[in-house]
Enzyme design. Structure first.
Site, PDB file in Angstrom:
ATOM      1  N   ARG A 231      45.261 -23.785 -38.260  1.00  0.00           N
ATOM      2  CA  ARG A 231      46.155 -24.949 -38.390  1.00  0.00           C
ATOM      3  C   ARG A 231      47.312 -24.664 -39.346  1.00  0.00           C
ATOM      4  NH1 ARG A 231      40.688 -27.585 -38.187  1.00  0.00           N
ATOM      5  NH2 ARG A 231      40.511 -26.496 -40.159  1.00  0.00           N
ATOM      6  N   ILE A 232      47.010 -24.141 -40.545  1.00  0.00           N
ATOM      7  CA  ILE A 232      48.076 -23.909 -41.533  1.00  0.00           C
ATOM      8  C   ILE A 232      48.912 -22.696 -41.135  1.00  0.00           C
ATOM      9  CG2 ILE A 232      48.586 -23.381 -43.952  1.00  0.00           C
ATOM     10  CD1 ILE A 232      45.994 -24.960 -44.668  1.00  0.00           C
TER      11      ILE A 232
ATOM     12  N   SER B  39      45.620 -19.521 -49.668  1.00  0.00           N
ATOM     13  CA  SER B  39      44.304 -19.855 -49.079  1.00  0.00           C
ATOM     14  C   SER B  39      43.264 -20.037 -50.186  1.00  0.00           C
ATOM     15  CB  SER B  39      43.888 -18.808 -48.041  1.00  0.00           C
ATOM     16  OG  SER B  39      43.673 -17.548 -48.636  1.00  0.00           O
TER      17      SER B  39
ATOM     18  N   GLU C  18      40.201 -20.550 -61.656  1.00  0.00           N
ATOM     19  CA  GLU C  18      41.212 -21.605 -61.842  1.00  0.00           C
ATOM     20  C   GLU C  18      40.708 -22.613 -62.870  1.00  0.00           C
ATOM     21  OE1 GLU C  18      42.196 -23.233 -57.998  1.00  0.00           O
ATOM     22  OE2 GLU C  18      42.822 -21.306 -57.226  1.00  0.00           O
TER      23      GLU C  18
ATOM     24  N   HIS D 224      47.651 -24.207 -57.766  1.00  0.00           N
ATOM     25  CA  HIS D 224      46.867 -24.737 -56.630  1.00  0.00           C
ATOM     26  C   HIS D 224      47.428 -26.101 -56.190  1.00  0.00           C
ATOM     27  CE1 HIS D 224      42.685 -24.505 -54.585  1.00  0.00           C
ATOM     28  NE2 HIS D 224      43.533 -25.174 -53.821  1.00  0.00           N
ATOM     29  N   ILE D 225      48.695 -26.074 -55.769  1.00  0.00           N
ATOM     30  CA  ILE D 225      49.369 -27.327 -55.402  1.00  0.00           C
ATOM     31  C   ILE D 225      49.711 -27.390 -53.909  1.00  0.00           C
ATOM     32  CG2 ILE D 225      50.343 -27.927 -57.654  1.00  0.00           C
ATOM     33  CD1 ILE D 225      52.996 -26.529 -56.657  1.00  0.00           C
TER      34      ILE D 225
HETATM   35  P1  NAD Z   1      41.687 -23.164 -39.880  1.00  0.00           P
HETATM   36  O1  NAD Z   1      40.206 -23.126 -39.703  1.00  0.00           O
HETATM   37  O2  NAD Z   1      42.490 -24.024 -38.973  1.00  0.00           O
HETATM   38  O3  NAD Z   1      42.295 -21.681 -39.791  1.00  0.00           O
HETATM   39  C1  NAD Z   1      41.658 -20.558 -40.306  1.00  0.00           C
HETATM   40  C2  NAD Z   1      41.927 -19.384 -39.385  1.00  0.00           C
HETATM   41  O4  NAD Z   1      41.342 -18.223 -39.971  1.00  0.00           O
HETATM   42  C3  NAD Z   1      41.273 -19.557 -37.992  1.00  0.00           C
HETATM   43  O5  NAD Z   1      42.203 -19.274 -36.982  1.00  0.00           O
HETATM   44  C4  NAD Z   1      40.131 -18.554 -37.993  1.00  0.00           C
HETATM   45  O6  NAD Z   1      39.829 -18.020 -36.712  1.00  0.00           O
HETATM   46  C5  NAD Z   1      40.659 -17.491 -38.955  1.00  0.00           C
HETATM   47  N1  NAD Z   1      39.612 -16.678 -39.563  1.00  0.00           N
HETATM   48  C6  NAD Z   1      38.419 -17.071 -40.038  1.00  0.00           C
HETATM   49  N2  NAD Z   1      37.724 -16.027 -40.516  1.00  0.00           N
HETATM   50  C7  NAD Z   1      38.510 -14.943 -40.321  1.00  0.00           C
HETATM   51  C8  NAD Z   1      38.349 -13.562 -40.604  1.00  0.00           C
HETATM   52  N3  NAD Z   1      37.207 -13.070 -41.134  1.00  0.00           N
HETATM   53  N4  NAD Z   1      39.353 -12.713 -40.268  1.00  0.00           N
HETATM   54  C9  NAD Z   1      40.494 -13.179 -39.679  1.00  0.00           C
HETATM   55  N5  NAD Z   1      40.697 -14.482 -39.386  1.00  0.00           N
HETATM   56  C10 NAD Z   1      39.720 -15.354 -39.709  1.00  0.00           C
HETATM   57  O7  NAD Z   1      41.900 -23.573 -41.396  1.00  0.00           O
HETATM   58  P2  NAD Z   1      43.229 -24.219 -42.054  1.00  0.00           P
HETATM   59  O8  NAD Z   1      43.164 -25.689 -41.953  1.00  0.00           O
HETATM   60  O9  NAD Z   1      44.401 -23.504 -41.540  1.00  0.00           O
HETATM   61  O10 NAD Z   1      42.967 -23.828 -43.605  1.00  0.00           O
HETATM   62  C11 NAD Z   1      42.874 -22.480 -44.004  1.00  0.00           C
HETATM   63  C12 NAD Z   1      42.446 -22.367 -45.455  1.00  0.00           C
HETATM   64  O11 NAD Z   1      43.532 -22.707 -46.301  1.00  0.00           O
HETATM   65  C13 NAD Z   1      41.341 -23.326 -45.907  1.00  0.00           C
HETATM   66  O12 NAD Z   1      40.049 -22.850 -45.566  1.00  0.00           O
HETATM   67  C14 NAD Z   1      41.535 -23.396 -47.406  1.00  0.00           C
HETATM   68  O13 NAD Z   1      40.740 -22.449 -48.071  1.00  0.00           O
HETATM   69  C15 NAD Z   1      43.012 -23.047 -47.592  1.00  0.00           C
HETATM   70  N6  NAD Z   1      43.777 -24.188 -48.129  1.00  0.00           N
HETATM   71  C16 NAD Z   1      44.408 -24.069 -49.336  1.00  0.00           C
HETATM   72  C17 NAD Z   1      45.145 -25.122 -49.846  1.00  0.00           C
HETATM   73  C18 NAD Z   1      45.885 -25.029 -51.149  1.00  0.00           C
HETATM   74  O14 NAD Z   1      46.028 -26.050 -51.819  1.00  0.00           O
HETATM   75  N7  NAD Z   1      46.407 -23.912 -51.520  1.00  0.00           N
HETATM   76  C19 NAD Z   1      45.216 -26.324 -49.141  1.00  0.00           C
HETATM   77  C20 NAD Z   1      44.575 -26.416 -47.916  1.00  0.00           C
HETATM   78  C21 NAD Z   1      43.855 -25.325 -47.410  1.00  0.00           C
END
Ligand code: NAD
Length: 329
Positions: A157-158, A237, A267, A286-287
């Protein structure tokens, strides 16, 4: 007696009055938290629901919450929650997918531009040097995003939202994921490559995988040494996806050009971390989701999940491991 909901105080602070307005008809809210199984305040131990920030929840913590039915993570990543321990106890774990993707993608692009145009240094230069007639320091030239290759690890998604924005900047997109994303390949002209090719070809590399046993330290010395010396790495991430010690060496010894980091192994980032004094990094606390609109949407999703479970229904946003599960308690 109304059921009790433990709410991490940070969730209330982000959304003044919202939780009380939307939940106090069915529950008593207690704004308190814990850091581990040893310091759980007695007033929250009989909670039936939790709206949780990044506090770690493992089986020792769960033993202190015998009435718990749901943990609603205020965020999409849930690496701080032992989901299988929750499943064994019949506790739902929910999260907030989708509503925060735009905010995290915007921050990711922001970090890329900060690095490519040296914005932090430029700001400091204007404040301290620009008008000084005897100045000797010359701000180093930046680099275009246009025409450059963006490597995305995790086109979920992100990652997808980052790709949409990067494409609008005229960047070429390559990605690595455990799943092929054929739709994104068409709409974004994104090219699927293996991790080694992605590391070698990216001018900017951005990470969007969840933290799991497979992704912990997935970027270490070997991977960093494959990158171009002119390349930048961006991580919004989880900190532990990169081996932080190896990253510090890479930045100090210029195996890569720089890093934009919103997340860290520990953190808040300790003041004695070598990253603190490095000029080729941009740091954020972490924002990724820290905007008024996004934090409100996340809180509303938590509220929906908690309301459903306390009313005897299944929650709308379970984590993938619990999709389709119905717990009878
Ligand atoms: P998502 O599940 O939609 O996307 C994750 C992607 O990673 C998927 O396409 C999945 O197939 C892939 N993936 C999983 N394991 C893998 C691996 N071993 N090798 C390669 N690809 C792999 O998740 P999202 O909603 O996009 O969120 C991603 C991450 O971002 C969250 O899990 C979270 O840790 C992090 N995040 C951080 C913040 C922040 O404040 N900085 C905010 C939101 C999310």
């Amino acid at each position: 007696m109304k059921p009790k909901i433990m709410v991490s105080p940070s969730v209330r602070d982000d959304n003044p009055g919202l939780l009380e307005e939307r939940l106090s008809d069915i529950a008593e809210l207690v704004f308190n938290t814990f850091r581990g199984s040893e310091d759980i305040p007695s007033e929250i131990k009989d909670s039936e629901a939790m709206i949780l920030g990044l506090e770690p929840v493992n089986k020792d913590v769960l033993r202190n919450f015998p009435k718990l039915k749901i943990i609603a993570r205020y965020g999409v990543g849930y690496d701080n929650v032992d989901v299988s321990a929750c499943t064994k106890r019949g506790i739902y774990v929910t999260h907030t997918p989708g509503v925060l993707s735009h905010a995290v993608a915007e921050l990711t692009i922001g970090l890329m531009i900060c690095l490519s145009r040296r914005l932090v240094e430029a700001d400091n230069y204007v404040r301290t040097m620009w008008a000084n007639k005897h100045k000797k320091f010359k701000l180093e030239m930046g680099t275009d995003l246009y025409g450059k290759t963006l490597g995305i690890i995790g086109l979920g998604r992100i990652g997808y939202e980052v790709a949409v924005r990067a494409k609008a900047f005229g960047m070429k997109i390559i990605y690595y994921d455990i799943e092929r994303k054929s739709e994104a390949e068409k709409t974004l002209e994104a090219r699927y490559v293996d991790l080694e090719t992605l590391l070698k070809e990216s001018d900017f590399l951005t990470i969007h995988v969840p933290l799991t046993s497979q992704t912990r330290n997935m970027i270490g010395e070997k991977e960093l040494r494959l990158m171009k010396p002119t390349a930048y790495i961006i991580n919004t991430s989880r900190g532990a996806v990169i081996d932080e010690e190896a990253l510090c060496r890479a930045l100090k010894e210029c195996w890569i050009a720089g890093a934009g980091l919103d997340v860290f192994v520990s953190e808040p980032l300790p003041f004695n971390s070598p990253l603190i004094n490095m000029r080729n990094v941009v740091l954020a606390p972490h924002i990724g989701t820290y905007t008024v609109e996004t934090r409100r949407k996340m809180a509303l999703m938590c509220i929906e999940n908690v309301r459903a479970v306390l009313m005897g229904k299944t929650p709308p946003n379970p984590v993938p491991e619990q999709r389709g599960f119905v717990f009878k308690r």
